[in-house]
Motif scaffolding. Structure first.
Motif, PDB file in Angstrom:
ATOM      1  N   GLY A  56      72.077  33.124  86.915  1.00 12.29           N
ATOM      2  CA  GLY A  56      73.460  33.163  87.367  1.00 12.29           C
ATOM      3  C   GLY A  56      74.236  34.406  87.018  1.00 12.29           C
ATOM      4  N   LEU A  57      73.610  35.444  86.439  1.00 15.25           N
ATOM      5  CA  LEU A  57      74.347  36.657  86.117  1.00 15.25           C
ATOM      6  C   LEU A  57      74.732  37.390  87.393  1.00 15.25           C
ATOM      7  N   ASP A  58      75.941  37.944  87.418  1.00 19.46           N
ATOM      8  CA  ASP A  58      76.381  38.667  88.609  1.00 19.46           C
ATOM      9  C   ASP A  58      75.832  40.092  88.587  1.00 19.46           C
ATOM     10  N   VAL A  59      76.013  40.787  89.686  1.00 18.32           N
ATOM     11  CA  VAL A  59      75.408  42.101  89.848  1.00 18.32           C
ATOM     12  C   VAL A  59      75.974  43.112  88.856  1.00 18.32           C
ATOM     13  N   LYS A  60      77.247  42.980  88.473  1.00 19.07           N
ATOM     14  CA  LYS A  60      77.830  43.896  87.502  1.00 19.07           C
ATOM     15  C   LYS A  60      77.175  43.747  86.142  1.00 19.07           C
ATOM     16  N   ALA A  61      76.967  42.510  85.714  1.00 23.14           N
ATOM     17  CA  ALA A  61      76.319  42.259  84.425  1.00 23.14           C
ATOM     18  C   ALA A  61      74.887  42.761  84.434  1.00 23.14           C
ATOM     19  N   LEU A  62      74.197  42.550  85.564  1.00 22.67           N
ATOM     20  CA  LEU A  62      72.827  43.040  85.667  1.00 22.67           C
ATOM     21  C   LEU A  62      72.786  44.564  85.593  1.00 22.67           C
ATOM     22  N   GLY A  63      73.764  45.206  86.228  1.00 23.63           N
ATOM     23  CA  GLY A  63      73.811  46.660  86.206  1.00 23.63           C
ATOM     24  C   GLY A  63      73.981  47.213  84.809  1.00 23.63           C
ATOM     25  N   LEU A  64      74.770  46.515  83.982  1.00 21.34           N
ATOM     26  CA  LEU A  64      74.994  46.971  82.612  1.00 21.34           C
ATOM     27  C   LEU A  64      73.715  46.951  81.792  1.00 21.34           C
ATOM     28  N   PHE A  65      72.774  46.090  82.156  1.00 22.49           N
ATOM     29  CA  PHE A  65      71.515  46.060  81.427  1.00 22.49           C
ATOM     30  C   PHE A  65      70.733  47.357  81.614  1.00 22.49           C
ATOM     31  N   GLY A  66      71.074  48.119  82.648  1.00 23.24           N
ATOM     32  CA  GLY A  66      70.425  49.405  82.828  1.00 23.24           C
ATOM     33  C   GLY A  66      70.706  50.375  81.686  1.00 23.24           C
ATOM     34  N   GLY A 124      61.331  35.678  77.066  1.00 26.81           N
ATOM     35  CA  GLY A 124      61.461  34.541  77.975  1.00 26.81           C
ATOM     36  C   GLY A 124      61.835  33.244  77.287  1.00 26.81           C
ATOM     37  N   MET A 125      61.775  33.204  75.959  1.00 30.03           N
ATOM     38  CA  MET A 125      62.106  31.993  75.220  1.00 30.03           C
ATOM     39  C   MET A 125      63.602  31.896  74.918  1.00 30.03           C
ATOM     40  N   LEU A 126      64.349  32.966  75.236  1.00 30.27           N
ATOM     41  CA  LEU A 126      65.790  32.967  75.012  1.00 30.27           C
ATOM     42  C   LEU A 126      66.516  32.340  76.203  1.00 30.27           C
ATOM     43  N   ASP A 127      67.732  31.889  75.970  1.00 30.99           N
ATOM     44  CA  ASP A 127      68.541  31.237  77.004  1.00 30.99           C
ATOM     45  C   ASP A 127      69.597  32.216  77.518  1.00 30.99           C
ATOM     46  N   PRO A 128      69.488  32.678  78.773  1.00 30.93           N
ATOM     47  CA  PRO A 128      70.456  33.648  79.301  1.00 30.93           C
ATOM     48  C   PRO A 128      71.901  33.146  79.293  1.00 30.93           C
ATOM     49  N   LYS A 129      72.109  31.861  79.323  1.00 31.02           N
ATOM     50  CA  LYS A 129      73.471  31.323  79.359  1.00 31.02           C
ATOM     51  C   LYS A 129      74.098  31.256  77.979  1.00 31.02           C
ATOM     52  N   LEU A 130      73.281  31.203  76.931  1.00 31.15           N
ATOM     53  CA  LEU A 130      73.806  31.031  75.571  1.00 31.15           C
ATOM     54  C   LEU A 130      73.512  32.227  74.668  1.00 31.15           C
ATOM     55  N   GLU A 131      72.527  33.030  74.998  1.00 29.63           N
ATOM     56  CA  GLU A 131      72.081  34.080  74.084  1.00 29.63           C
ATOM     57  C   GLU A 131      72.012  35.439  74.774  1.00 29.63           C
ATOM     58  N   LEU A 132      73.003  35.747  75.593  1.00 24.71           N
ATOM     59  CA  LEU A 132      72.961  36.985  76.374  1.00 24.71           C
ATOM     60  C   LEU A 132      73.005  38.216  75.477  1.00 24.71           C
ATOM     61  N   GLN A 174      65.110  41.195  85.633  1.00 24.95           N
ATOM     62  CA  GLN A 174      66.229  41.100  86.563  1.00 24.95           C
ATOM     63  C   GLN A 174      66.177  39.800  87.354  1.00 24.95           C
ATOM     64  N   ALA A 175      64.981  39.405  87.794  1.00 27.30           N
ATOM     65  CA  ALA A 175      64.858  38.149  88.530  1.00 27.30           C
ATOM     66  C   ALA A 175      65.231  36.966  87.640  1.00 27.30           C
ATOM     67  N   TRP A 176      64.795  36.990  86.405  1.00 34.49           N
ATOM     68  CA  TRP A 176      65.094  35.920  85.444  1.00 34.49           C
ATOM     69  C   TRP A 176      66.588  35.782  85.210  1.00 34.49           C
ATOM     70  N   LEU A 177      67.264  36.908  84.969  1.00 29.10           N
ATOM     71  CA  LEU A 177      68.701  36.868  84.708  1.00 29.10           C
ATOM     72  C   LEU A 177      69.485  36.509  85.962  1.00 29.10           C
ATOM     73  N   ALA A 178      69.043  37.008  87.123  1.00 33.85           N
ATOM     74  CA  ALA A 178      69.722  36.673  88.373  1.00 33.85           C
ATOM     75  C   ALA A 178      69.614  35.177  88.662  1.00 33.85           C
ATOM     76  N   LYS A 179      68.445  34.601  88.443  1.00 30.38           N
ATOM     77  CA  LYS A 179      68.262  33.164  88.644  1.00 30.38           C
ATOM     78  C   LYS A 179      69.115  32.348  87.680  1.00 30.38           C
TER      79      LYS A 179
END
Length: 415
Positions: free
Chosen positions: A44-54, A100-108, A37-42
């Motif tokens: 730039g993912l918003d709280v809604k997107a983070l919630g969906l990961f649940g 951790g080797m994936l790019d959250p902006k390109l490989e979500l 969650q800290a990695w994805l939040a840093k």
């Protein structure tokens, strides 16, 4: 129900192996909760997107669906239990490090798939470690083993939440994830060195037997009525406590505490008190036996709920906040959780441990997953004080079932 053997005589190779395996069991879950969650939040993912990961976490609730495969089939030449443990641990090491080797902006989308696979592997590891613990420990060691695994599971949270986040402040995320993943390796080594449990009876001959026989045995053991009693008890034993803490942070904020006060109380008393409760619970269960522990620990975790009601009346008193945090963690997360784990372990048949324990642990998660969603509506109608009184009352149905489920004076139980 006392024993002449001192508690430390139960610390042996079997219980020490449970310590390492419990740590391996908790690490993947807390990595997803804190580090991911800290990695994805840093990123730039918003709280809604983070919630969906649940949603990717649902394997923890439905792990009983594939547990029969782990009772039926053996992988690797290490044996039925150790083979599955080694396979899931090695796979988790690779997937956690690779995440951790994936790019959250390109490989979500790919990240979501990997997160799901980590959750699936983690839930599968839980299934086989729980089965291993039930089968490798003697009956008189089950209570202490339950306390050890509860403590080790919680202790694993420090790696992603403390070490991982501290490293992330100065190191690249790729390195951070591999460092955290490396903490799966002690459990993997433990698996290689540990003994395979003794095989009780004949294992299922085919997948149909692996699915049908565990449920048939559970129902026919003491009849439908007792089976339903056990299911209801597992569902209800911690329902009041679980509901009372579902929105605890919101409650603390509403009555006037700052986030800093809440955080300090949680770190200063909550975490350490839960560890102390697990340790005390394991030693105490050796003296009491599992049956009496369910009575005593259940009463204490119910009383802990009243601490929240007291706080609702008193208001933002920092000393009382720490006391409430500490006693709730000690009585519920420590004592109550250890007693319930020990009870569920004892309720399994050694021939079908993986499937039956996976079912019980999934049932125990139902209040947290579904019933807690109604908490906000109840609070809106009752206010905080009466809400906690309702939670306290909800602790009684399970306690009233104890004479049938776990009689206080059961002459057959060995502490």
């Amino acid at each position: 129900m006392t024993t002449a053997k001192p508690w430390y005589s139960y610390l042996n190779g079997r219980t020490v192996s449970i310590l390492f395996l419990g740590f391996s069991s908790g690490l993947p879950l807390y990595t997803l909760i804190y580090l991911m969650q800290a990695w994805l939040a840093k990123a730039g993912l918003d709280v809604k997107a983070l919630g969906l990961f649940g949603l990717a976490m649902f394997p923890y609730t439905f792990k009983f669906l594939w547990a029969p495969f782990m009772d039926r089939y053996t992988v690797l030449p290490l044996g039925r239990r150790r083979g599955w443990m080694a396979l899931t641990q090695l796979a988790l090491f690779l997937f956690i490090g690779g995440l951790g080797m994936l790019d959250p902006k390109l490989e979500l989308s790919l990240i979501a798939i990997v997160v799901f696979l980590i959750a699936f592997l983690s839930a599968s590891q839980d299934v086989v470690i729980d089965a291993y613990r039930r089968e490798i420990l003697a009956e008189e060691e089950q209570g202490l083993g339950a306390a050890i695994i509860v403590n080790a599971y919680k202790a694993a949270s420090l790696i992603p939440s403390a070490l991982g986040l501290v490293l992330a402040d100065s190191q690249p995320w790729q390195l951070v994830f591999w460092v955290v993943a490396a903490f799966m390796l002690p459990g993997f080594v433990c698996t290689l060195l540990a003994k395979e449990p003794t095989l009780y009876g004949a294992p299922p001959k085919n997948l149909e037997e692996a699915v049908v026989l565990p449920f048939r045995e559970f129902v026919l053991r003491d009849g439908w009525r007792q089976a339903l009693f056990i299911i209801a008890f597992v569902l209800l034993y911690k329902i009041g406590d679980t509901m009372s803490t579902a929105l605890s942070t919101k409650f603390f904020l509403d009555i006037g505490f700052t986030t800093k006060q809440i955080g300090l109380a949680a770190n200063a008393t909550g975490w350490w008190a839960s560890l102390a409760g697990g340790a005390v619970g394991g030693i105490w269960m050796i003296k009491l036996g599992i049956n009496r522990a369910l009575w005593v620990f259940g009463a204490l975790q119910a009383l802990a709920i009243l601490g929240f009601a007291w706080l609702a009346r008193v208001g933002p008193d920092p000393v009382l906040l720490s006391a409430v945090f500490g006693f709730e963690a000690f009585a519920s997360l420590g004592l109550g959780s250890a007693a319930l784990v020990a009870f569920m372990s004892r309720a399994t048949d050694p021939r079908y441990t993986a499937t039956q324990y996976a079912l019980f642990s999934s049932l125990a998660a139902v209040p947290r997953t579904f019933i807690n969603s109604s908490v906000g509506y109840i609070v809106t109608e009752t206010g905080w004080f009466w809400f906690f009184i309702v939670c306290f009352i909800l602790a009684f149905p399970a306690m009233m079932m104890l004479p049938k489920i776990a009689p206080w004076n059961d002459g057959h139980e060995k502490p």
